[in-house]
Design a protein around this motif. Structure first.
Motif, mmCIF file in Angstrom:
data_model
loop_
_atom_site.group_PDB
_atom_site.id
_atom_site.type_symbol
_atom_site.label_atom_id
_atom_site.label_comp_id
_atom_site.label_asym_id
_atom_site.label_seq_id
_atom_site.Cartn_x
_atom_site.Cartn_y
_atom_site.Cartn_z
ATOM 1 N N UNK A 106 0.869 -1.057 -0.075
ATOM 2 C CA UNK A 106 -0.023 0.076 0.117
ATOM 3 C C UNK A 106 0.986 1.267 -0.013
ATOM 4 N N UNK A 107 0.231 2.400 -0.230
ATOM 5 C CA UNK A 107 0.978 3.589 -0.323
ATOM 6 C C UNK A 107 0.048 4.582 0.728
ATOM 7 N N UNK A 108 0.752 5.126 1.826
ATOM 8 C CA UNK A 108 -0.110 6.125 2.511
ATOM 9 C C UNK A 108 0.602 7.397 2.094
ATOM 10 N N UNK A 109 -0.459 8.336 1.820
ATOM 11 C CA UNK A 109 -0.136 9.745 1.544
ATOM 12 C C UNK A 109 -0.405 10.574 2.793
ATOM 13 N N UNK A 110 0.344 11.253 3.329
ATOM 14 C CA UNK A 110 0.313 11.782 4.860
ATOM 15 C C UNK A 110 0.758 13.471 4.503
ATOM 16 N N UNK A 111 0.081 14.257 5.440
ATOM 17 C CA UNK A 111 0.249 15.567 5.627
ATOM 18 C C UNK A 111 1.192 15.961 6.588
ATOM 19 N N UNK A 112 2.738 16.470 6.093
ATOM 20 C CA UNK A 112 3.785 16.756 7.165
ATOM 21 C C UNK A 112 3.693 18.292 7.700
ATOM 22 N N UNK A 113 2.763 19.018 7.190
ATOM 23 C CA UNK A 113 2.769 20.407 7.559
ATOM 24 C C UNK A 113 3.127 20.687 9.313
ATOM 25 N N UNK A 114 2.557 19.864 10.169
ATOM 26 C CA UNK A 114 2.763 19.742 11.357
ATOM 27 C C UNK A 114 3.550 18.491 11.685
ATOM 28 N N UNK A 115 4.907 18.530 11.842
ATOM 29 C CA UNK A 115 5.693 17.494 12.304
ATOM 30 C C UNK A 115 5.012 16.727 13.605
ATOM 31 N N UNK A 116 4.468 17.510 14.554
ATOM 32 C CA UNK A 116 4.069 16.799 15.664
ATOM 33 C C UNK A 116 2.726 16.148 15.628
ATOM 34 N N UNK A 117 2.296 16.277 14.425
ATOM 35 C CA UNK A 117 0.758 15.614 14.170
ATOM 36 C C UNK A 117 0.628 15.226 12.769
ATOM 37 N N UNK A 118 1.116 14.258 12.524
ATOM 38 C CA UNK A 118 1.183 13.759 11.076
ATOM 39 C C UNK A 118 -0.336 13.237 10.826
ATOM 40 N N UNK A 119 -0.916 13.910 9.578
ATOM 41 C CA UNK A 119 -2.234 13.278 9.324
ATOM 42 C C UNK A 119 -2.354 12.370 7.875
ATOM 43 N N UNK A 120 -3.001 11.546 7.910
ATOM 44 C CA UNK A 120 -3.263 10.741 6.527
ATOM 45 C C UNK A 120 -4.176 11.461 5.647
ATOM 46 N N UNK A 121 -3.797 11.869 4.447
ATOM 47 C CA UNK A 121 -4.597 12.270 3.204
ATOM 48 C C UNK A 121 -5.191 11.464 2.662
ATOM 49 N N UNK A 122 -4.592 10.378 2.160
ATOM 50 C CA UNK A 122 -5.203 9.146 1.537
ATOM 51 C C UNK A 122 -4.397 8.090 1.317
ATOM 52 N N UNK A 123 -5.004 6.916 0.670
ATOM 53 C CA UNK A 123 -3.981 5.998 0.712
ATOM 54 C C UNK A 123 -4.322 4.741 -0.503
ATOM 55 N N UNK A 124 -3.842 4.178 -1.002
ATOM 56 C CA UNK A 124 -4.157 3.072 -2.107
ATOM 57 C C UNK A 124 -3.128 1.975 -2.166
ATOM 58 N N UNK A 125 -3.796 0.866 -2.755
ATOM 59 C CA UNK A 125 -3.165 -0.349 -2.990
ATOM 60 C C UNK A 125 -2.403 -0.492 -4.182
ATOM 61 N N UNK A 126 -1.101 -0.748 -4.217
ATOM 62 C CA UNK A 126 -0.178 -0.786 -5.598
ATOM 63 C C UNK A 126 -0.473 -2.011 -6.299
#
Length: 220
Positions: free
Chosen positions: A159-179
């Motif tokens: 799988x590929x997880x796409x995450x928002x790294x704007x706030x390094x102390x609180x990483x949030x997942x934006x989307x994911x997909x199966x490769x």
């Protein structure tokens, strides 16, 4: 364009495992030790040094303030490369962690301890401070890449997880997909990512993923 070449020893015995370019230096980790090349303004090799039995077989390397960080899969080893005439091994940090990949962005080190994605403050590399540990986005992460404040993680479950790294102390997942296929690496472009894959019936190939109108990533 081929700029210059240098014959490195023992290449026929085993390929070099990791290459890192930072500024005017190129660090090459091989079977027997560490090569450091210094390049001039024309990108010609101006100086080189080989240090035996230091930083061999690194899976991944990164540099912060002339401190070379490398991993062979367990912990992060630190080497002072500020003076090519006196390369100094500083020691091992996080020796209880299975480290796979190292990447530095904006004074922070991004790395994986198998299931955990860690962001580490390395202003003082010999005394690092963990900013955050995120275990909800990775399953044995193997490869990752960045595009701006977005991170893309390829996991052992393909799988590929796409995450928002704007706030390094609180990483949030934006989307994911199966490769689907077996990814071997990942790189990003303006609005998606590309993986190199090892097909079961084909020798090798690339797959391109882009987001649809629902921000779900699809094979394009």
């Amino acid at each position: 364009v081929l700029v210059d070449t240098l014959n490195l020893p023992n290449y026929w015995l085993e390929p070099y495992t990791s290459v890192l370019n930072e500024g005017n230096r190129v660090c090459i980790s091989g079977r027997e030790g560490l090569w450091i090349l210094e390049l001039d303004d024309s990108n010609d090799i101006a100086d080189s040094v080989f240090v035996e039995n230091i930083d061999q077989r690194r899976l991944s390397m990164a540099i912060k303030d002339n401190i070379l960080m490398g991993t062979r899969g367990r912990g992060i080893e630190l080497t002072d490369i500020s003076d090519l005439d006196q390369i100094e091994y500083l020691g091992l940090i996080y020796d209880d962690l299975d480290i796979s990949t190292l990447e530095i962005r904006d004074e922070l080190l991004y790395t994986f301890d198998y299931n955990d994605f860690m962001i580490v403050d390395i202003n003082n590399p010999e005394d690092p401070r963990i900013v955050s540990i995120n275990d909800q986005h990775t399953v044995g992460a193997m490869y990752f890449a960045f595009s701006g404040d977005t991170g893309y993680f390829i996991n052992t479950d393909r799988s590929c997880r796409i995450v928002d790294l704007t706030n390094p102390e609180s990483v949030e997942e934006i989307s994911n997909c199966f490769l689907g296929n077996h990814p071997q690496s990942i790189t990003t472009f303006d609005h998606g990512f590309i993986t190199s894959v090892d097909y079961a019936e084909e020798p090798f190939g690339f797959e391109i993923f882009e987001p649809n109108e629902n921000n779900e990533y699809e094979l394009s």
